[in-house]
Design a protein around this motif. Sequence first.
Motif, mmCIF file in Angstrom:
data_model
loop_
_atom_site.group_PDB
_atom_site.id
_atom_site.type_symbol
_atom_site.label_atom_id
_atom_site.label_comp_id
_atom_site.label_asym_id
_atom_site.label_seq_id
_atom_site.Cartn_x
_atom_site.Cartn_y
_atom_site.Cartn_z
ATOM 1 N N ILE B 27 0.670 -1.617 0.046
ATOM 2 C CA ILE B 27 0.337 0.221 0.044
ATOM 3 C C ILE B 27 0.998 1.300 0.338
ATOM 4 N N ILE B 28 1.184 1.467 0.984
ATOM 5 C CA ILE B 28 2.426 2.221 1.107
ATOM 6 C C ILE B 28 3.372 2.539 -0.196
ATOM 7 N N PHE B 29 4.135 1.617 -0.942
ATOM 8 C CA PHE B 29 4.160 1.546 -2.103
ATOM 9 C C PHE B 29 3.954 2.135 -3.158
ATOM 10 N N GLY B 30 2.932 1.073 -3.207
ATOM 11 C CA GLY B 30 2.198 1.440 -4.841
ATOM 12 C C GLY B 30 1.155 3.096 -4.924
ATOM 13 N N ILE B 31 1.112 3.050 -3.742
ATOM 14 C CA ILE B 31 0.050 4.359 -3.918
ATOM 15 C C ILE B 31 0.949 5.870 -3.196
ATOM 16 N N PHE B 190 -10.356 0.178 -1.069
ATOM 17 C CA PHE B 190 -10.213 1.292 -1.953
ATOM 18 C C PHE B 190 -10.666 0.851 -2.891
ATOM 19 N N THR B 191 -11.819 0.605 -3.189
ATOM 20 C CA THR B 191 -12.863 0.790 -4.300
ATOM 21 C C THR B 191 -14.103 0.974 -3.922
ATOM 22 N N TYR B 192 -14.776 1.144 -2.744
ATOM 23 C CA TYR B 192 -16.183 1.453 -2.408
ATOM 24 C C TYR B 192 -16.551 2.794 -1.202
ATOM 25 N N THR B 193 -14.959 2.873 -0.912
ATOM 26 C CA THR B 193 -14.671 4.294 -0.027
ATOM 27 C C THR B 193 -14.691 5.724 -0.533
ATOM 28 N N ASP B 194 -15.007 6.436 0.168
ATOM 29 C CA ASP B 194 -15.136 7.842 0.001
ATOM 30 C C ASP B 194 -12.762 8.118 0.154
ATOM 31 N N TYR B 195 -12.288 7.450 0.680
ATOM 32 C CA TYR B 195 -10.894 7.750 1.346
ATOM 33 C C TYR B 195 -10.211 6.912 -0.139
ATOM 34 N N ALA B 199 -7.479 8.138 -2.551
ATOM 35 C CA ALA B 199 -6.182 7.571 -2.784
ATOM 36 C C ALA B 199 -6.225 7.577 -4.201
ATOM 37 N N ARG B 200 -7.489 6.525 -5.041
ATOM 38 C CA ARG B 200 -6.689 5.807 -5.782
ATOM 39 C C ARG B 200 -6.784 6.834 -7.390
#
Lengths: 445, 328
Positions: B27-31, B190-195, B199-200
């Motif tokens: 997560i930290i690397f990808g985003i 990562f797909t259903y929340t506002d955050y 993030a994406r």
Amino acid sequence: MSDRSGLDRRSFLATGSALVGAAMAGCSGDGGDGGGNGDDGGTAGGTASSDETVKIGVLEDQSGNFALVGDPKHKASLLAIEEINADGGIDGKQIEPVTRDPQSDNQRYQELTREMIDDEEVDVLWAGYSSATREAIRPIINRNEQLYFYTTQYEGGVCDKTTFAVGPTARQQLGSVLPYLREEFGPEIYTVAADYNFGQLSADWVKVLANENDAEVIGEEFVPLKESSFGSTINRIQEADPDFVMSMLVGANHTAFYEQKASTGLDVPIGTSTAMAQGYEHRRLEPPAMANIYAGVNYMEEVPTDSNTRDGGFVDRYFEKYPDAPYLNEEAETNYFSTYMYKEAVEQAGTLEQPEVIEALESGISLGTERAPEAPEGETIELDGATHHVDHHMWVLRADEEHRIEAVENRKIPEQFLTETVGCDLREEAEQTQYTPVDFFEEAE
Amino acid sequence: MANWLNLAFQFLDSFAFIVLAAAGLAIIFGIMGVINLAHGEFILVGAYATTLAVKAVGLPLPAAMLAGAVVTAGFGLVVERTIISGAGPNWVWERLEPRLSAALPDQAAAVLPSGPLIEPLYDRLADSMVATFGLSLIMVQGARIVFGNSIDQVATPFGEVAYGAFSYSAYRLVLAGVSVALLGLVYYVFTYTDYGMRARAVIQDDRTARALGVNTERTYAATFALGSGLAGLTGALFAPVISMQPTLGSQFLVEAFVAVVVGGASVVLGTALSAAGLGAIESVFSNQYGTFFGRIALLLTAILALRFLPGGITGYIERVRKRRRRES
């Protein structure tokens, strides 16, 4: 990189000189000149060893992978030095300990060994936990013909003119516990060992000892030091269904094996030369992880000799000096008694000149239970002059369901491999070799 | 039959280990484009916090594990604000700098840096490695100084599952279940929340995202805390089965980095696919030829993957998709 080691060194200097200071404070009462002053403990002063003090170099890990097992060695060396200084020193000379933290790093060990020899000009050196470390610094030791004590229990076979490998060897350790387990549980053995020189050679010794004791190794596995998942190893042990397991696993990652075998319900008896006595797993893990494990060792804190356990005994003195220390381990005792062996040799030689001291050590030094708490009342341990190894008093110690330690057997076991099989005699021929069982026993191949 | 079960359990074990080791790092690397070399030490924080919560505070194990994850998330937030984004030190400097230059003689004031002290480490791979490597050294030695060379350990719960001559630790099966649930949870977040949406957006194009009103700084901070929390959870879950000592984090690093490299850019799919693939290879080889060969096979696979799938599995999938789209 250089910044980092500079920083570490500085922080170590602070603790190092504090320790030296504490050691000196302990002996200031007897009016000696205090040997080295505390500050000198850390700087590369380049002073030649004067006639006033005995310079003892101690390189034991206080950080890194081996800190857990190396730190008690460091502490026990300083305890012996403090006691000797308080008692008037060696031949009237105070000991000045010179210590550094090699950080479990073999390259650091090589640098510090050179520093100890070239800059500090120590009279004698204690250094190193693992066999890999010993082999990394031995060429430097040999080139400089430095008197060197290696105190960890190890695979055995080092026949070296200036090296005194005074811990018990695999043949002594495994030779105490394997015959006992063979008698108690049966002939089928499964070996798990760490995958480096110590583990491989220890596994060879298991085969040799199995052969001598009418037993058989039915399975064998070597586990990389980085590994901490033992699911498949445990399955293979269950499949082989041995009468007992011999475990020579090493280091923090491998400790996970004992917890995992307990949670898997594997309850086969396990003999070991590495667990409990060095890393005190029976104190760190929750019972019954170490239940039914048998350690074949010369010493652990629980060894029931009077000089070890009585008020004012070895254990008492250690924890009086280091109230926060977690455990007094096997190698700590070896550092302790070997410091006294050195003292006797120097007093016998009447000089600090290393060739003369080596000659005195080779005359055979023996220590009673007060200096070597592993030996029961009335018994002794002997430094064998020909091989530079020690005939130890060996114990088989078992942990029960509650992790209480019980001594189930003890006897004196001499070093045999170099004496009987190889025929190493360093008084006759100054060798610098490590012999391995493969060269001498068919079954070890 | 029994050996197939052995193999299945070993696969689940490897899969769980790889997923849990890699999730926070991925997560930290990808985003954020930050290579966190202190990842192992975040796991250490989780493991120590859990163990101490049981031993010193007396919490029951599940609550202690949750506490371990939360403590690590909080710790991650502090690290993000001070080291990764530099927002904390910069805030202090902004207030300190005018006073200092007023107090000092002109020549001395001239050498003071006038802008922010720390440039954020987002998407500065090499720089982030150096910073987090330093952090990792400090944390390992710090843990050694504060807690000593080891701390007492908690026992593994749940007992064992027995089948024929064999048995397996039930807790390891629970870990496998948790790792699958965790992948599901991360996917949901990562797909259903506002955050997750924000993030994406930030991954795709953080300038445009900012122009459209996304508070990218807050998103980065939350992401780093989430990744740290997952690393802490890994430490918490493995606290009963590994040895509690300051270098415990290092045993997760190989699997974590290999899984992220093999998985590629997509956090959930990449981690799941690489854990399944690597777990299968490792368990088959270690079941058949021993632990040593399991490890060798894992590393060989990583080398081959780097050579033939430089974008990782998900990078390859993306390429194939694009080609199909062009062809149709």
